[in-house]
Design a protein around this motif. Structure first.
Motif, PDB file in Angstrom:
ATOM      1  N   ARG A 550      54.977  37.543  46.361  1.00 51.71           N
ATOM      2  CA  ARG A 550      53.691  37.159  45.766  1.00 51.71           C
ATOM      3  C   ARG A 550      53.387  38.100  44.590  1.00 51.71           C
ATOM      4  N   LEU A 551      53.051  37.429  43.498  1.00 55.57           N
ATOM      5  CA  LEU A 551      52.705  38.238  42.295  1.00 55.57           C
ATOM      6  C   LEU A 551      51.338  37.769  41.816  1.00 55.57           C
ATOM      7  N   SER A 552      50.370  38.722  41.713  1.00 56.81           N
ATOM      8  CA  SER A 552      49.026  38.286  41.290  1.00 56.81           C
ATOM      9  C   SER A 552      48.485  39.184  40.155  1.00 56.81           C
ATOM     10  N   PHE A 553      47.640  38.523  39.333  1.00 55.50           N
ATOM     11  CA  PHE A 553      47.010  39.213  38.184  1.00 55.50           C
ATOM     12  C   PHE A 553      45.501  39.057  38.283  1.00 55.50           C
ATOM     13  N   SER A 554      44.779  40.105  37.983  1.00 52.90           N
ATOM     14  CA  SER A 554      43.297  40.010  37.915  1.00 52.90           C
ATOM     15  C   SER A 554      42.800  40.995  36.846  1.00 52.90           C
ATOM     16  N   VAL A 555      41.582  40.675  36.294  1.00 49.55           N
ATOM     17  CA  VAL A 555      40.997  41.566  35.257  1.00 49.55           C
ATOM     18  C   VAL A 555      39.595  41.970  35.681  1.00 49.55           C
ATOM     19  N   ASP A 556      39.302  43.228  35.494  1.00 49.47           N
ATOM     20  CA  ASP A 556      37.952  43.740  35.803  1.00 49.47           C
ATOM     21  C   ASP A 556      37.485  44.607  34.617  1.00 49.47           C
ATOM     22  N   VAL A 557      36.171  44.884  34.591  1.00 48.77           N
ATOM     23  CA  VAL A 557      35.688  45.801  33.531  1.00 48.77           C
ATOM     24  C   VAL A 557      35.326  47.121  34.204  1.00 48.77           C
ATOM     25  N   ALA A 558      35.958  48.184  33.789  1.00 48.45           N
ATOM     26  CA  ALA A 558      35.692  49.506  34.394  1.00 48.45           C
ATOM     27  C   ALA A 558      34.340  50.036  33.915  1.00 48.45           C
ATOM     28  N   SER A 559      33.855  51.110  34.621  1.00 43.43           N
ATOM     29  CA  SER A 559      32.539  51.667  34.253  1.00 43.43           C
ATOM     30  C   SER A 559      32.562  52.228  32.824  1.00 43.43           C
ATOM     31  N   SER A 560      33.752  52.630  32.361  1.00 45.62           N
ATOM     32  CA  SER A 560      33.856  53.166  30.996  1.00 45.62           C
ATOM     33  C   SER A 560      33.816  52.059  29.949  1.00 45.62           C
ATOM     34  N   GLY A 561      33.814  50.806  30.367  1.00 38.90           N
ATOM     35  CA  GLY A 561      33.827  49.694  29.419  1.00 38.90           C
ATOM     36  C   GLY A 561      35.234  49.173  29.148  1.00 38.90           C
ATOM     37  N   MET A 562      36.251  49.858  29.686  1.00 38.90           N
ATOM     38  CA  MET A 562      37.639  49.426  29.467  1.00 38.90           C
ATOM     39  C   MET A 562      37.942  48.217  30.356  1.00 38.90           C
ATOM     40  N   LEU A 563      38.910  47.422  29.877  1.00 40.90           N
ATOM     41  CA  LEU A 563      39.365  46.287  30.695  1.00 40.90           C
ATOM     42  C   LEU A 563      40.448  46.796  31.636  1.00 40.90           C
ATOM     43  N   ALA A 564      40.326  46.476  32.913  1.00 40.72           N
ATOM     44  CA  ALA A 564      41.322  46.931  33.893  1.00 40.72           C
ATOM     45  C   ALA A 564      42.094  45.699  34.410  1.00 40.72           C
ATOM     46  N   LEU A 565      43.386  45.590  33.938  1.00 38.54           N
ATOM     47  CA  LEU A 565      44.225  44.448  34.344  1.00 38.54           C
ATOM     48  C   LEU A 565      45.134  44.919  35.496  1.00 38.54           C
ATOM     49  N   ALA A 566      44.926  44.322  36.664  1.00 42.00           N
ATOM     50  CA  ALA A 566      45.714  44.732  37.846  1.00 42.00           C
ATOM     51  C   ALA A 566      46.894  43.776  38.035  1.00 42.00           C
ATOM     52  N   VAL A 628      46.525  48.262  34.404  1.00 41.95           N
ATOM     53  CA  VAL A 628      46.683  48.495  32.964  1.00 41.95           C
ATOM     54  C   VAL A 628      45.275  48.603  32.360  1.00 41.95           C
ATOM     55  N   MET A 629      44.937  49.815  31.832  1.00 44.06           N
ATOM     56  CA  MET A 629      43.614  50.002  31.213  1.00 44.06           C
ATOM     57  C   MET A 629      43.753  49.670  29.732  1.00 44.06           C
ATOM     58  N   LEU A 630      42.847  48.742  29.262  1.00 49.35           N
ATOM     59  CA  LEU A 630      42.935  48.299  27.867  1.00 49.35           C
ATOM     60  C   LEU A 630      41.601  48.514  27.157  1.00 49.35           C
ATOM     61  N   PRO A 631      41.622  49.018  25.916  1.00 49.35           N
ATOM     62  CA  PRO A 631      40.348  49.183  25.194  1.00 49.35           C
ATOM     63  C   PRO A 631      39.763  47.816  24.854  1.00 49.35           C
ATOM     64  N   PRO A 632      38.431  47.637  24.980  1.00 47.44           N
ATOM     65  CA  PRO A 632      37.822  46.359  24.626  1.00 47.44           C
ATOM     66  C   PRO A 632      37.708  46.250  23.108  1.00 47.44           C
TER      67      PRO A 632
END
Ligand code: ADP
Length: 641
Positions: A550-566, A628-632
């Motif tokens: 099983r391979l899954s992807f999800s995106v969240d917004v961290a408290s710092s405002g960065m995008l967190a892609l799991a 994966v932390m990504l700058p917005p």
């Protein structure tokens, strides 16, 4: 820097200061005394000179007034009538007396004197110039007069006397008259009386006290007039009374004694005049203060037994001497103040000079230090610049190496994919070969329509093959990192597309929990895709032996405002050791030839390069999870996933 306190003058110790003050006081006193004495000395000398001059004038006046008659008695002696009258009683005595009187009157009128008269040897006046007056001297007995006694003995005499008839003072010149016929025997005495009115008048006009004293120390004339007939010193009353009778017509003498000693007064002598000085001369002398000091100057009057004495008040000399003493003290004070002022000014100037020199030295020191520091700083700046250049060079080298590594990693992934891609392409390629061969056959047979259908299918298949190769071309391209807005869902899809055949073959279920266009990151699309390819490849490797994949992807917004892609998988997960060394270069658990151990290191560097990061941990249901932390987007709204 020199100690400025050490430069200050140290004050003298107290006893030294007291001694200094005492010495100063003594110097002032000595100077005052010296100036006083000097001024007094010169003042007295000046006064002595003035008094001497005054004596000259007075002496000349008396001389001209009194002694000018001294030779007259000699003329009387020459008159034959008078000689005859004195020779003795004769018949023509009266006529002779009248002649003699007339002669004497004419002579006296000519001289303008008070009287000329002749005495016989008994002292009786036998001829007189004043015979015409009722109170004449004719017949008077003047034998008591001292001048007579001397003259009758043959000695010319002269002195001051007061006659008892008119009580008139005068100066008498007496000369013995000798008879040639009687062997120059003294037969009478010729007398000339000089008036002293003029002298008296002149005398009383004197401002300063002045005296005429006779040989007996009796004051004959005085200014003030109260001193007339006073004596210089107390004398025996008997002698004074006798003298009064003989010479002063009974006038009381010596009622006042001046109590002064005129010895040495010819050169000037300081005396104190008695308290019974007339009021106008002592009004400012308090009784307790006693007599006032005077400079007495005396002079013998030639041809007489008189002494003239003048007194000069010494007070102005004293006042002048005190003024000079005060002035000299003030001058010394001014001089000392001047010296002190000059010294103080010099000291201040020296202090200023020292302060200026100190300031200059401090400035020079400061300038030297600044120069040193500037040189140090310049050196440091140059060093820093060199370091920056080196770092820039190192960074360029690193970046180039990184790019090379990225490229190498890509090529490695492509290498791994090559089998799958070959498999993917071999099917349509075989179909194309068959279809094109068939088409040629159909065309040879003249079945144009079937040949066209086969070629249409060939076209579809080549398009399909192009779709397979296109992303690989994009992925393999070596390009510099350039940030732009990247849709995370699209990046995930592109990466998954590269693994499409492997995913199918290995029966991996994929969950894309990301809505297209909702999560936009600011990064390099190609590099992000490379990271995702690396993560998906590792996940597939880890799940290869697992029953459930099983391979899954999800995106969240961290408290710092960065995008967190799991990115989560259901693989074997991490051992503790693997988790500790995961991001170290060349750490790998794979068989040789399967992995270099650089994928995660490069992926994290790529992400950090554009401001993101990569973290690893266990997935909630087992397996591994990478975030994966990504700058917005910098200025756009940070959209929700
Ligand atoms: P390579 O894949 O060449 O070994 P990587 O840096 O990509 O190099 O991975 C290093 C190691 O990390 C792998 O050898 C593996 O042990 C471990 N690893 C990576 N991804 C996973 C995963 N999804 N599950 C378990 N282990 C993993």
């Amino acid at each position: 820097m020199p100690d400025s306190a050490a430069q200050l003058p140290t004050p003298l110790p107290r006893p030294h200061r007291l001694l200094g003050l005492a010495a100063l006081l003594v110097a002032f006193l000595a100077l005052a005394l010296f100036s006083y004495r000097l001024s007094e000395h010169y003042g007295i000398a000046e006064m002595r000179e003035a008094a001497s001059h005054q004596l000259d004038i007075l002496g000349a006046a008396i001389d001209s007034e009194v002694t000018r008659h001294a030779s007259i008695p000699s003329a009387v002696e020459l008159n034959a009538d008078i000689v005859a009258l004195l020779r003795g009683p004769s018949e023509g005595q009266d006529i002779l007396q009248a002649e003699a009187n007339s002669f004497l009157q004419k002579l006296n009128d000519h001289l303008g004197g008070p009287a000329i008269f002749v005495l016989d040897t008994s002292g009786t006046v036998v001829a007189s110039s004043d015979w015409i007056f009722s109170d004449n001297l004719l017949g008077s007995d003047l034998s008591y007069m001292p001048f007579f006694r001397d003259a009758v003995r043959g000695t010319p005499a002269r002195h001051y006397a007061v006659d008892h008839i008119r009580h008139e003072p005068g100066y008498y010149f007496a000369l013995p008259i000798r008879d040639e016929a009687q062997e120059w025997k003294v037969i009478g005495v010729a007398v000339v009386k000089s008036g002293i009115r003029e002298v008296e008048r002149r005398w009383l006009a004197q401002e300063a006290p002045a005296l005429i004293v006779d040989r007996n120390d009796v004051v004959l004339l005085a200014s003030p007039p109260e001193w007339r007939y006073a004596t210089l010193r107390p004398q025996a009353r008997d002698a004074l009374d006798r003298l009064g009778r003989q010479q002063f017509a009974g006038q009381p003498l010596g009622e006042i004694s001046l109590d002064i000693d005129l010895d040495g007064a010819d050169e000037g002598r300081i005396v104190r005049l008695p308290k019974h000085l007339p009021k106008h001369l002592r009004d400012d002398v308090a009784p307790a203060q006693g007599a006032r000091p005077y400079l007495a100057m005396s002079r013998h009057l030639s041809g007489t037994a008189w002494r003239i004495v003048v007194f000069s008040d010494l007070r102005p000399v004293g006042v002048q001497a005190a003024t000079h003493a005060a002035l000299s003290v003030a001058a010394l004070g001014c001089l000392l103040l001047g010296v002190l002022y000059t010294r103080q000014r010099r000291r201040l100037a020296r202090g200023r000079e020292e302060a200026r020199a100190m300031l200059e030295r401090a400035n020079q020191e400061l300038e030297r230090k600044v120069e040193e520091r500037t040189a140090d700083l310049s050196e440091a700046v140059a060093g820093l610049q060199r370091e920056v250049q080196e770092r820039q060079r190192a960074e360029q080298t690193l970046r180039a190496a990184q790019d090379e590594l990225v490229q190498a990693a890509k090529l490695a992934v492509l290498g791994q994919m090559a089998t799958g891609v070959t498999h993917e392409l071999s099917q349509p390629l075989g179909a194309i070969r068959t279809l094109s061969a068939n088409a040629a056959e159909f065309m040879r047979r003249g079945d144009q329509a079937t040949a066209e259908r086969n070629l249409a299918i060939v076209e579809q298949l080549t398009e399909q093959m192009g779709n397979i190769i296109g992303p690989l071309k994009t992925f393999a391209r070596k390009s510099p990192a350039v940030s732009s807005a990247v849709d995370v869902a699209q990046a995930v899809d592109s990466a998954l597309f590269l693994f499409e055949s492997r995913l199918k073959k290995e029966n991996v279920s994929v969950t894309r929990g990301i809505e297209a266009g909702r999560s936009i990151a600011w990064c390099d699309r190609n590099r992000l895709q490379q990271v995702l390819v690396n993560l998906i490849g590792n996940a597939l490797d880890a799940m290869r032996e697992e029953p459930v994949r099983r391979l899954s992807f999800s995106v969240d917004v961290a408290s710092s405002g960065m995008l967190a892609l799991a990115v989560s998988d259901s693989g074997y997960g991490f051992s503790e050791e693997a988790l500790a060394h995961l991001f170290e270069p060349f750490f790998t658990t794979k068989q040789p030839g399967e992995g270099l151990g650089l994928g995660l290191t490069i992926s994290r560097d790529i992400l950090r390069d554009f401001g993101g990061d990569l973290m690893a941990g266990p997935a909630p249901g087992g397996g591994a999870r990478f975030v994966v932390m990504l700058p917005p987007l910098p200025s756009l709204n940070r959209g929700t996933p």
